[in-house]
Write a protein that holds these residues in place. Structure first.
Motif, PDB file in Angstrom:
ATOM      1  N   TRP A  66      20.981   2.812  67.963  1.00  0.00           N
ATOM      2  CA  TRP A  66      20.323   3.570  66.897  1.00  0.00           C
ATOM      3  C   TRP A  66      20.938   3.175  65.555  1.00  0.00           C
ATOM      4  CZ3 TRP A  66      16.192   6.784  67.517  1.00  0.00           C
ATOM      5  CH2 TRP A  66      15.903   7.221  68.815  1.00  0.00           C
ATOM      6  N   PRO A  67      20.117   2.860  64.553  1.00  0.00           N
ATOM      7  CA  PRO A  67      20.675   2.615  63.214  1.00  0.00           C
ATOM      8  C   PRO A  67      21.349   3.879  62.691  1.00  0.00           C
ATOM      9  CG  PRO A  67      18.359   1.939  63.355  1.00  0.00           C
ATOM     10  CD  PRO A  67      18.650   2.735  64.584  1.00  0.00           C
ATOM     11  N   LYS A  68      22.357   3.727  61.870  1.00  0.00           N
ATOM     12  CA  LYS A  68      23.050   4.882  61.310  1.00  0.00           C
ATOM     13  C   LYS A  68      22.588   5.136  59.881  1.00  0.00           C
ATOM     14  CE  LYS A  68      27.195   4.464  64.183  1.00  0.00           C
ATOM     15  NZ  LYS A  68      28.656   4.239  64.218  1.00  0.00           N
ATOM     16  N   ALA A  69      22.343   6.391  59.585  1.00  0.00           N
ATOM     17  CA  ALA A  69      21.913   6.784  58.245  1.00  0.00           C
ATOM     18  C   ALA A  69      23.061   6.578  57.249  1.00  0.00           C
ATOM     19  CB  ALA A  69      21.480   8.246  58.244  1.00  0.00           C
ATOM     20  N   THR A  70      22.718   6.533  55.993  1.00  0.00           N
ATOM     21  CA  THR A  70      23.718   6.303  54.943  1.00  0.00           C
ATOM     22  C   THR A  70      24.834   7.337  54.989  1.00  0.00           C
ATOM     23  OG1 THR A  70      21.993   5.364  53.533  1.00  0.00           O
ATOM     24  CG2 THR A  70      24.047   6.041  52.457  1.00  0.00           C
TER      25      THR A  70
END
Length: 379
Positions: A66-70
């Motif tokens: 999963w990509p990580k949010a800022t």
């Protein structure tokens, strides 16, 4: 000393008689229940009980993290949510927004890769596999009769039962959905080492396709339909259809009724982790599309997350509710396992744990609102 020996001999004799009686009365599955559940200090199935059973492997392929949010994991949870986590024994709380991981935390010795029992969240996967089997043309439609695949349900009232009735909990099967009674069919199914004859001999007590009644036997029968329609083991079909295409991080396990080669307990019992459970929620949020590929028909997905019967909290394999005017669909399991999805705000919230609060008049425990409210504080 002689008195003590007599007491011990009497006790051993009594235990032997009780065990013999259980076999004679066909309640010998209770011996397994006592050994795997009660002797471990539990009163019902628990998160790591998969270690006590035989399991089939749901193989993963190439992982898609999963990509990580800022602002990933920069949030401090409120005291009210932390109190809920402590009170009900949460082991995972995950928030995914716009397909990026915003927050994750794990408790009680569990971690990102820890496996725990999905319980009835598995029903959502079985329903998804029905949609995939229709797309793959193994099954004609939601309206195809169960009797086309299983002759025991091809005559009389049972002949009206469709695969869609099973997925939407509208079969009318003769089933007692009682988790804590040692003599219920649900308990027997959990510990019996031969599920097939149990399910084939249930029979139908109400007219199929007319009303909603949540019965785990529906999903187990649907799983048997899927295996006969596809000529594949359900764990294999799940791996090929979803676990690999959705980029699960690790293999999962699915409890079997007996040793390798038996039936999976399809109505429950996939052992995996919060991030991998969340993937099916994303697939349905995006109406069956994953990375540009249409894995499930969008019409089937839309139907699945819409109530089949007005006023009922269930579609086809998914639970449904409103949250502050927004539509929520969810995977849901015993003791408070949830993958909650609010498509309108591109939000997925996962909570896994040891217990939950009492169900209220809306079919859900009160703390469910807090899990969602907290997620909305994270931007």
């Amino acid at each position: 000393m002689k008195i003590l020996k007599r007491i011990l001999l009497s006790l051993v004799s009594l235990i032997a008689v009780l065990i013999l009686a259980l076999y004679i009365l066909d309640y010998d599955y209770l011996i397994k229940a006592v050994r795997t559940i009660y002797f471990t200090g539990h009163t019902t199935a628990y998160l790591e009980d998969y270690k006590k059973f035989d399991n089939a492997t749901i193989s993963s392929g190439t992982a898609q993290p999963w990509p990580k949010a800022t602002r990933y994991n920069t949030y401090t949870l409120s005291d009210s949510l932390m109190n809920i986590h402590q009170k009900f024994g949460s082991i995972a709380y995950v928030v995914i927004k716009n397909d990026s991981l915003v927050f994750e935390d794990y408790y009680d010795g569990f971690s990102q890769g820890s496996k725990s029992n999905s319980f009835s969240m598995a029903k959502s996967y079985v329903s998804a596999m029905l949609g995939k089997a229709i797309k793959d043309e193994y099954i004609k439609s939601l309206d195809q009769p169960v009797g086309d695949f299983i002759s025991e349900y091809s005559t009389g009232t049972a002949a009206k039962m469709t695969v869609g009735d099973l997925a939407s909990m509208a079969s009318g099967l003769n089933w007692d959905e009682s988790y804590y009674s040692p003599f219920s069919v649900t308990t027997r199914a959990y510990f019996d080492d031969d599920l097939e004859p149990l399910i084939l001999n249930l029979g139908v007590k109400d007219e199929s396709g007319t009303s909603y009644t949540y019965l785990s036997g529906n999903t187990q029968l649907l799983a048997m339909v899927l295996e006969r329609a596809t000529s594949k083991k359900l764990s294999t079909y799940l791996s090929e259809s979803f676990w690999k295409p959705l980029g699960a991080n690790q293999d999962a396990l699915w409890q079997l009724d007996s040793e390798e080669g038996g039936l999976v307990k399809a109505y429950c019992c996939i052992a995996s982790n919060a991030l991998d459970f969340a993937r099916l929620g994303k697939l349905y949020k995006d109406y069956g599309k994953w990375n540009g590929t249409q894995i499930l028909d969008s019409t089937f997905v839309a139907k699945s997350i819409t109530p089949r019967f007005a006023g009922e909290p269930y579609g086809y394999g998914f639970w449904l509710k409103d949250f502050k005017g927004k539509k929520v669909f969810m995977m849901r399991g015993h003791l408070g396992q949830y993958v909650m999805v609010i498509p309108e705000d591109d939000l997925i919230v996962v909570r896994l744990g040891h217990s939950r609060g009492e169900i209220n008049e809306t079919f859900y425990p009160d703390e469910l609102e807090t899990y969602l409210e907290e997620a909305y504080k994270m931007n």
